[in-house]
Design an enzyme around this catalytic site. Structure first.
Site, PDB file in Angstrom:
ATOM      1  N   LYS A 161       5.994 -39.577   5.613  1.00 41.50           N
ATOM      2  CA  LYS A 161       5.243 -38.476   5.004  1.00 41.50           C
ATOM      3  C   LYS A 161       6.156 -37.672   4.070  1.00 41.50           C
ATOM      4  O   LYS A 161       5.739 -37.259   2.989  1.00 41.50           O
ATOM      5  CB  LYS A 161       4.655 -37.550   6.071  1.00 41.50           C
ATOM      6  CG  LYS A 161       3.520 -38.145   6.889  1.00 41.50           C
ATOM      7  CD  LYS A 161       2.276 -38.485   6.079  1.00 41.50           C
ATOM      8  CE  LYS A 161       1.529 -37.256   5.578  1.00 41.50           C
ATOM      9  NZ  LYS A 161       0.248 -37.632   4.907  1.00 41.50           N
ATOM     10  N   THR A 208       2.171 -32.832   6.506  1.00 42.85           N
ATOM     11  CA  THR A 208       2.300 -32.359   7.881  1.00 42.85           C
ATOM     12  C   THR A 208       3.517 -31.447   8.033  1.00 42.85           C
ATOM     13  O   THR A 208       4.480 -31.563   7.264  1.00 42.85           O
ATOM     14  CB  THR A 208       2.448 -33.581   8.814  1.00 42.85           C
ATOM     15  OG1 THR A 208       2.946 -33.154  10.075  1.00 42.85           O
ATOM     16  CG2 THR A 208       3.435 -34.601   8.272  1.00 42.85           C
ATOM     17  N   ASP A 209       3.500 -30.617   9.066  1.00 44.47           N
ATOM     18  CA  ASP A 209       4.684 -29.785   9.354  1.00 44.47           C
ATOM     19  C   ASP A 209       5.853 -30.634   9.875  1.00 44.47           C
ATOM     20  O   ASP A 209       6.994 -30.179   9.901  1.00 44.47           O
ATOM     21  CB  ASP A 209       4.354 -28.666  10.357  1.00 44.47           C
ATOM     22  CG  ASP A 209       3.816 -29.164  11.701  1.00 44.47           C
ATOM     23  OD1 ASP A 209       3.632 -30.390  11.869  1.00 44.47           O
ATOM     24  OD2 ASP A 209       3.583 -28.310  12.586  1.00 44.47           O
ATOM     25  N   GLU A 210       5.558 -31.886  10.286  1.00 44.82           N
ATOM     26  CA  GLU A 210       6.608 -32.708  10.913  1.00 44.82           C
ATOM     27  C   GLU A 210       7.719 -33.085   9.926  1.00 44.82           C
ATOM     28  O   GLU A 210       8.815 -33.458  10.345  1.00 44.82           O
ATOM     29  CB  GLU A 210       5.986 -33.951  11.562  1.00 44.82           C
ATOM     30  CG  GLU A 210       4.911 -33.554  12.561  1.00 44.82           C
ATOM     31  CD  GLU A 210       4.420 -34.670  13.481  1.00 44.82           C
ATOM     32  OE1 GLU A 210       5.140 -35.654  13.682  1.00 44.82           O
ATOM     33  OE2 GLU A 210       3.303 -34.528  14.002  1.00 44.82           O
ATOM     34  N   TYR A 250       7.213 -41.872  11.192  1.00 48.63           N
ATOM     35  CA  TYR A 250       6.012 -41.230  10.629  1.00 48.63           C
ATOM     36  C   TYR A 250       6.404 -40.078   9.706  1.00 48.63           C
ATOM     37  O   TYR A 250       6.011 -40.036   8.539  1.00 48.63           O
ATOM     38  CB  TYR A 250       5.099 -40.718  11.751  1.00 48.63           C
ATOM     39  CG  TYR A 250       4.044 -39.733  11.278  1.00 48.63           C
ATOM     40  CD1 TYR A 250       3.054 -40.113  10.389  1.00 48.63           C
ATOM     41  CD2 TYR A 250       4.054 -38.390  11.712  1.00 48.63           C
ATOM     42  CE1 TYR A 250       2.093 -39.205   9.938  1.00 48.63           C
ATOM     43  CE2 TYR A 250       3.103 -37.484  11.271  1.00 48.63           C
ATOM     44  CZ  TYR A 250       2.120 -37.900  10.381  1.00 48.63           C
ATOM     45  OH  TYR A 250       1.183 -36.998   9.933  1.00 48.63           O
TER      46      TYR A 250
HETATM   47  P1  NAD Z   1      -6.318 -40.535  11.076  1.00 44.65           P
HETATM   48  O1  NAD Z   1      -5.322 -41.558  11.545  1.00 44.65           O
HETATM   49  O2  NAD Z   1      -7.369 -40.055  12.012  1.00 44.65           O
HETATM   50  O3  NAD Z   1      -7.079 -41.106   9.786  1.00 44.65           O
HETATM   51  C1  NAD Z   1      -6.425 -41.781   8.755  1.00 44.65           C
HETATM   52  C2  NAD Z   1      -7.473 -42.491   7.897  1.00 44.65           C
HETATM   53  O4  NAD Z   1      -6.753 -43.171   6.842  1.00 44.65           O
HETATM   54  C3  NAD Z   1      -8.277 -43.544   8.659  1.00 44.65           C
HETATM   55  O5  NAD Z   1      -9.643 -43.425   8.351  1.00 44.65           O
HETATM   56  C4  NAD Z   1      -7.724 -44.860   8.134  1.00 44.65           C
HETATM   57  O6  NAD Z   1      -8.677 -45.919   8.117  1.00 44.65           O
HETATM   58  C5  NAD Z   1      -7.294 -44.485   6.711  1.00 44.65           C
HETATM   59  N1  NAD Z   1      -6.255 -45.380   6.196  1.00 44.65           N
HETATM   60  C6  NAD Z   1      -5.103 -45.750   6.823  1.00 44.65           C
HETATM   61  N2  NAD Z   1      -4.424 -46.612   6.037  1.00 44.65           N
HETATM   62  C7  NAD Z   1      -5.144 -46.750   4.888  1.00 44.65           C
HETATM   63  C8  NAD Z   1      -4.945 -47.487   3.683  1.00 44.65           C
HETATM   64  N3  NAD Z   1      -3.864 -48.269   3.525  1.00 44.65           N
HETATM   65  N4  NAD Z   1      -5.870 -47.379   2.699  1.00 44.65           N
HETATM   66  C9  NAD Z   1      -6.967 -46.593   2.866  1.00 44.65           C
HETATM   67  N5  NAD Z   1      -7.217 -45.894   3.982  1.00 44.65           N
HETATM   68  C10 NAD Z   1      -6.313 -45.974   4.982  1.00 44.65           C
HETATM   69  O7  NAD Z   1      -5.445 -39.361  10.508  1.00 44.65           O
HETATM   70  P2  NAD Z   1      -5.714 -37.779  10.540  1.00 44.65           P
HETATM   71  O8  NAD Z   1      -5.175 -37.233  11.810  1.00 44.65           O
HETATM   72  O9  NAD Z   1      -7.097 -37.492  10.127  1.00 44.65           O
HETATM   73  O10 NAD Z   1      -4.711 -37.302   9.387  1.00 44.65           O
HETATM   74  C11 NAD Z   1      -5.158 -37.264   8.021  1.00 44.65           C
HETATM   75  C12 NAD Z   1      -4.010 -36.784   7.145  1.00 44.65           C
HETATM   76  O11 NAD Z   1      -3.601 -35.485   7.566  1.00 44.65           O
HETATM   77  C13 NAD Z   1      -2.759 -37.664   7.214  1.00 44.65           C
HETATM   78  O12 NAD Z   1      -2.220 -37.751   5.924  1.00 44.65           O
HETATM   79  C14 NAD Z   1      -1.844 -36.924   8.163  1.00 44.65           C
HETATM   80  O13 NAD Z   1      -0.494 -37.191   7.857  1.00 44.65           O
HETATM   81  C15 NAD Z   1      -2.208 -35.486   7.853  1.00 44.65           C
HETATM   82  N6  NAD Z   1      -2.008 -34.525   8.957  1.00 44.65           N
HETATM   83  C16 NAD Z   1      -2.526 -34.785  10.209  1.00 44.65           C
HETATM   84  C17 NAD Z   1      -2.365 -33.847  11.216  1.00 44.65           C
HETATM   85  C18 NAD Z   1      -2.954 -34.067  12.595  1.00 44.65           C
HETATM   86  O14 NAD Z   1      -2.688 -33.273  13.509  1.00 44.65           O
HETATM   87  N7  NAD Z   1      -3.763 -35.076  12.814  1.00 44.65           N
HETATM   88  C19 NAD Z   1      -1.675 -32.647  10.968  1.00 44.65           C
HETATM   89  C20 NAD Z   1      -1.153 -32.422   9.682  1.00 44.65           C
HETATM   90  C21 NAD Z   1      -1.343 -33.366   8.684  1.00 44.65           C
HETATM   91  P1  TYD Z   2       0.526 -36.210  19.481  1.00 49.63           P
HETATM   92  O1  TYD Z   2      -0.904 -35.828  19.728  1.00 49.63           O
HETATM   93  O2  TYD Z   2       0.879 -37.660  19.447  1.00 49.63           O
HETATM   94  O3  TYD Z   2       0.979 -35.461  18.137  1.00 49.63           O
HETATM   95  P2  TYD Z   2       2.468 -35.308  17.464  1.00 49.63           P
HETATM   96  O4  TYD Z   2       3.399 -36.234  18.138  1.00 49.63           O
HETATM   97  O5  TYD Z   2       2.208 -35.702  16.048  1.00 49.63           O
HETATM   98  O6  TYD Z   2       2.821 -33.872  17.641  1.00 49.63           O
HETATM   99  O7  TYD Z   2       1.421 -35.529  20.615  1.00 49.63           O
HETATM  100  C1  TYD Z   2       1.424 -34.144  20.830  1.00 49.63           C
HETATM  101  C2  TYD Z   2       2.482 -33.834  21.862  1.00 49.63           C
HETATM  102  O8  TYD Z   2       2.094 -34.420  23.112  1.00 49.63           O
HETATM  103  C3  TYD Z   2       3.845 -34.438  21.545  1.00 49.63           C
HETATM  104  O9  TYD Z   2       4.881 -33.531  21.972  1.00 49.63           O
HETATM  105  C4  TYD Z   2       3.900 -35.709  22.365  1.00 49.63           C
HETATM  106  C5  TYD Z   2       3.074 -35.348  23.596  1.00 49.63           C
HETATM  107  N1  TYD Z   2       2.338 -36.483  24.197  1.00 49.63           N
HETATM  108  C6  TYD Z   2       2.473 -36.746  25.573  1.00 49.63           C
HETATM  109  O10 TYD Z   2       3.199 -36.045  26.305  1.00 49.63           O
HETATM  110  N2  TYD Z   2       1.779 -37.793  26.102  1.00 49.63           N
HETATM  111  C7  TYD Z   2       0.962 -38.589  25.338  1.00 49.63           C
HETATM  112  O11 TYD Z   2       0.366 -39.567  25.872  1.00 49.63           O
HETATM  113  C8  TYD Z   2       0.826 -38.295  23.939  1.00 49.63           C
HETATM  114  C9  TYD Z   2      -0.054 -39.132  23.053  1.00 49.63           C
HETATM  115  C10 TYD Z   2       1.535 -37.214  23.424  1.00 49.63           C
END
Ligand code: NAD
Ligand code: TYD
Length: 357
Positions: free
Chosen positions: A167, A137-139, A163
């Site tokens: 990561k 992630t970019d975070e 988190y």
């Molecule tokens: P998500 O939370 O929707 O899905 C995560 C999946 O991992 C779920 O299906 C869960 O059951 C599985 N999981 C969790 N713990 C596990 C374990 N111990 N063993 C096996 N499976 C397990 O997450 P997402 O938003 O789809 O993100 C997927 C990946 O992409 C993550 O690594 C996240 O850090 C990265 N990512 C997400 C975003 C975003 O905006 N959502 C952006 C950049 C990177």
């Molecule tokens: P989120 O979807 O949780 O992603 P991330 O924290 O990984 O960027 O949140 C996106 C942005 O929205 C973040 O600045 C937090 C804000 N946010 C709210 O203001 N209210 C909410 O209920 C949630 C879930 C997020």
């Protein structure tokens, strides 16, 4: 049936993972795609109903922390590529349960690395033709000020939340396995994703659903924080491209140069939902509720994906307005999915989160 490749995708029943699995199962009938997932609250097999009967798809329920089982599975299915997405992914949960994040994101990634290394080293050809692709992630880069430049692949790591710290630690382990053992790794850091099948605890699906139900929209702080949004299918396309054409040991940032201040984005969501539900303009504005800010809330994320665009020719396919429209429509058309994934454990968690404020 003999498959050309056996690719293990972890986290495939979650949000981004389900899009990656769907894309690869459909695009590569000659590959066997193995979706490994523990199915936590965030994983749901309903996300993949449309591909579950395909001959090149297989689901395995497993915890990535279980090294012995991972190793046995890799041997049994002759895995030659890993795309690792399984993780705990929600910042608010990481503030409440940091140990779960360290366990899955750090120890789980380490188990997977070790299983891949041990299995591939035992083969006559070793690491040749293998790839371990870690999705990050970019975070991990920390937070930008409003006038800072975007995150590049050279930006030093500076995570702030449990988190992003977990990561970052996992990214370091992945790179250490290359530098120490020569494991053929690749890492990508992507900006915030949005689109269908995102668990409705994250901003966009939570707010769409709350507007539909006429529940308050909890905006953290003053809604001034900035996020950089990418449509999830564009991320999945980038992952496919990088898995096949990316250079070993490289890092690529993925993002669509699409920054939005939360409150502006929230107003676009409200407007779109109201329009699609046939409500008068401004009808749901009153649901906006400013609440206590998230602890350690990162001000701004913004990613520079020039390297990916220049070296591999990737670019996002959707304009943001189009992506938001598709996304809102999908959540409004898929109430049953929302009911299914938010019943039980999540309902209790949401109540607790909300009553904390
Ligand atoms: P998500 O939370 O929707 O899905 C995560 C999946 O991992 C779920 O299906 C869960 O059951 C599985 N999981 C969790 N713990 C596990 C374990 N111990 N063993 C096996 N499976 C397990 O997450 P997402 O938003 O789809 O993100 C997927 C990946 O992409 C993550 O690594 C996240 O850090 C990265 N990512 C997400 C975003 C975003 O905006 N959502 C952006 C950049 C990177
Ligand atoms: P989120 O979807 O949780 O992603 P991330 O924290 O990984 O960027 O949140 C996106 C942005 O929205 C973040 O600045 C937090 C804000 N946010 C709210 O203001 N209210 C909410 O209920 C949630 C879930 C997020």
């Amino acid at each position: 049936m003999n498959f050309k490749r056996n690719i293990l995708i972890t986290g495939g029943a979650g949000f981004i993972g389900s899009h990656v699995v769907r894309l690869m199962v459909n695009k590569y009938p000659e590959y066997r795609i193995i979706n490994l997932d523990k199915l936590t609250y965030a994983g749901n097999l309903a996300n993949l109903n449309d591909v579950e009967d395909r001959p090149n798809y297989r689901f395995v329920k497993l915890d990535i922390c279980d090294f012995e089982q991972l190793y046995a599975l890799m041997q049994e299915l002759r895995i030659d590529g890993v795309i690792h997405l399984a993780a705990e992914s929600h910042v608010d949960r990481s503030i409440k349960e940091p140990f779960t994040f360290a366990r899955t994101n750090v120890m789980g990634t380490l188990s997977l690395l070790q299983a891949a290394k041990c299995y591939w080293e035992s083969l006559p050809e070793g690491f040749t033709g293998k790839r371990f692709y870690h999705i990050s992630t970019d975070e991990v880069y920390g937070a930008l000020e409003f006038d800072d430049r975007l995150f590049t692949e050279q930006t030093p790591y500076n995570p702030h939340s449990p988190y992003s710290a977990s990561k970052a630690a996992s990214d370091h382990f992945v790179r250490a396995y290359h530098d120490t053992y020569g494991l053929p790794i690749i890492v990508t850091n992507c900006s915030n994703n949005y689109g269908p099948y995102q668990f409705p605890e994250k901003l966009i699906p939570l707010f769409i659903n709350n507007i539909r139900l006429r529940r308050p929209l909890p905006v953290y702080g003053r809604g001034e924080n900035v996020r950089d949004w990418l449509y999830v299918e564009d991320h999945a396309r980038a992952i496919d491209l990088i898995f096949h054409a990316g250079k070993t040991a490289e890092t690529y940032n993925i993002g669509g140069f699409n920054e939005w201040k939360n409150i502006d984005l929230i107003r676009v969501i409200i407007k779109t939902v109201d329009r699609l539900l046939g409500n008068p303009e401004g009808y749901s504005d009153e649901l906006i509720t400013f609440v206590k800010d998230r602890a350690g809330h990162d001000l701004r994320y913004a990613i520079d994906s020039t390297k990916l665009q220049r070296e591999l020719g990737w670019e996002p396919s959707l304009q943001f307005e189009e992506g938001i429209e598709k996304t809102v429509r999908w959540y409004l058309d898929n109430e049953a999915w929302i009911e299914q994934v938010t019943s039980g454990e999540y309902a209790r968690y949401y109540e607790a989160m909300y009553h904390d404020r």
